[in-house]
Write an enzyme that holds these catalytic residues in place. Structure first.
Site, PDB file in Angstrom:
ATOM      1  CB  SER A 190       5.706 -77.164  16.619  1.00 23.95           C
ATOM      2  OG  SER A 190       6.664 -76.651  16.964  1.00 23.95           O
ATOM      3  CG  HIS A 198       0.845 -73.709  10.834  1.00 23.59           C
ATOM      4  ND1 HIS A 198       1.269 -72.730  11.393  1.00 23.59           N
ATOM      5  CD2 HIS A 198      -0.355 -74.010  11.757  1.00 23.59           C
ATOM      6  CE1 HIS A 198       1.000 -72.430  12.676  1.00 23.59           C
ATOM      7  NE2 HIS A 198      -0.287 -73.313  12.986  1.00 23.59           N
ATOM      8  CE  LYS A 212      10.097 -76.985  14.798  1.00 27.18           C
ATOM      9  NZ  LYS A 212      11.157 -77.327  15.453  1.00 27.18           N
TER      10      LYS A 212
END
Length: 310
Positions: A190, A198, A212
């Site tokens: 992503s 974020h 991630k």
């Protein structure tokens, strides 16, 4: 009709699982041609028994495993691979028997827990490429009333936090693929990973983009040829209708083109297996709105737009 094969070594490694008489026949046929451009005849020796044109085609098709094949994007990738039988032998990996049945219940779908390194080995053995689409998924806490204002709260189920799924689970897949000699790994992630603040990181206090990103770095350092696709906001829309955009370092998040159809992400994931220009690269992916720009069809050119390795 003939099939190009480059060297005796590549032939031997491709057909080592076939019976000895058939293997010898194929190698002799290839050796009757110049080394730089040997070809295998479409017709095989009469003693080859049940060996057929389909088996011969398997020598040039790639076996591709899609993990997270029960997810909304994973289902699309798995289906596309199944439809392209001239190029691919598809496999899928899902978490539960229920997910397996949801995508057809075929024998090429494996049920395994990516958090358990040993459980995923059978699915990865013998594949040429791996497309990773696994991801932790936050759940909304019950009792949220939109009419009352405020924001919903989210949580991750025990054992399904991003650290366990997006880091440990993806690391397990990368390690297993490397050990099995997989030729390429495509990892779909992503956008947003450059920003510790974020909003996605605050969901369930999971820091999902942090984990991630760590898995992406691990893949980039693994030595296995890779393509890392950091997708924008995913939309359930038809693919092939928009001009695709590649970027880096979340620059696209500062524009009006921050979204992309799941079907387009799926297509780019598969196209990455076809072009050297996609290897050892990481990029953000979004699209222009439908009706603006020219729908992307030249994927070699798309991958050539960036040289970023991470």
């Amino acid at each position: 009709m003939t099939i190009a094969v480059l060297t005796r070594v590549s032939i031997s490694s491709s057909i080592k699982s076939y019976p000895t008489d058939l293997r010898d026949h194929l190698e002799r046929s290839a050796l009757s041609f110049p080394l730089r451009h040997r070809r295998l005849p479409r017709k095989v020796h009469k003693n080859c028994g049940a060996f057929s044109a389909t088996a011969m085609a398997d020598l040039v098709r790639s076996t591709v495993l899609v993990t997270g094949a029960g997810g909304r994007t994973g289902q699309i990738v798995y289906k596309k691979l199944k439809e392209r039988t001239e190029n691919y032998i598809a496999r899928g990996l899902v978490r539960t028997e229920e997910s397996k049945e949801k995508i057809g219940g075929a024998d090429d779908v494996f049920v395994a827990d990516i958090r358990d390194a040993q459980s995923i080995v059978p699915a990865i053995q013998g594949i040429d490429a791996l497309i990773i689409l696994t991801s932790s998924v936050p759940k909304m806490k019950p009792g949220f009333d939109p009419s009352a204002g405020g924001r919903p709260e989210f949580y991750f189920e025990d054992g399904a936090y991003p650290e366990q799924v997006d880091w440990v689970g993806q690391k397990n897949q990368i390690d297993a693929a490397k050990a099995a000699g997989v030729k390429q790994i495509v990892l779909v992630g992503s956008m947003g990973g450059t920003d510790l603040n974020h909003p996605l990181n605050s969901l369930g206090n999971g820091n999902i983009l942090v984990w991630k990103r760590k898995a992406e770095q691990y893949l980039a350092d693994s030595g296995v040829p890779y393509t890392i696709i950091r997708a924008g906001g995913l939309q359930d829309k038809d693919g092939g209708l928009r001009e695709l955009l590649v970027g880096k370092n979340d620059e696209l998040l500062k524009t009006e083109t921050r979204t992309i159809a799941r079907a387009d992400v799926a297509e780019v994931s598969i196209q990455a297996l076809q072009f050297e220009e996609a290897k050892f690269k990481a990029f953000d992916l979004a699209s222009k709105p439908e009706g603006t720009g020219t729908p992307t069809t030249d994927f070699k050119a798309l991958f050539s737009l960036t040289s970023e390795r991470f």
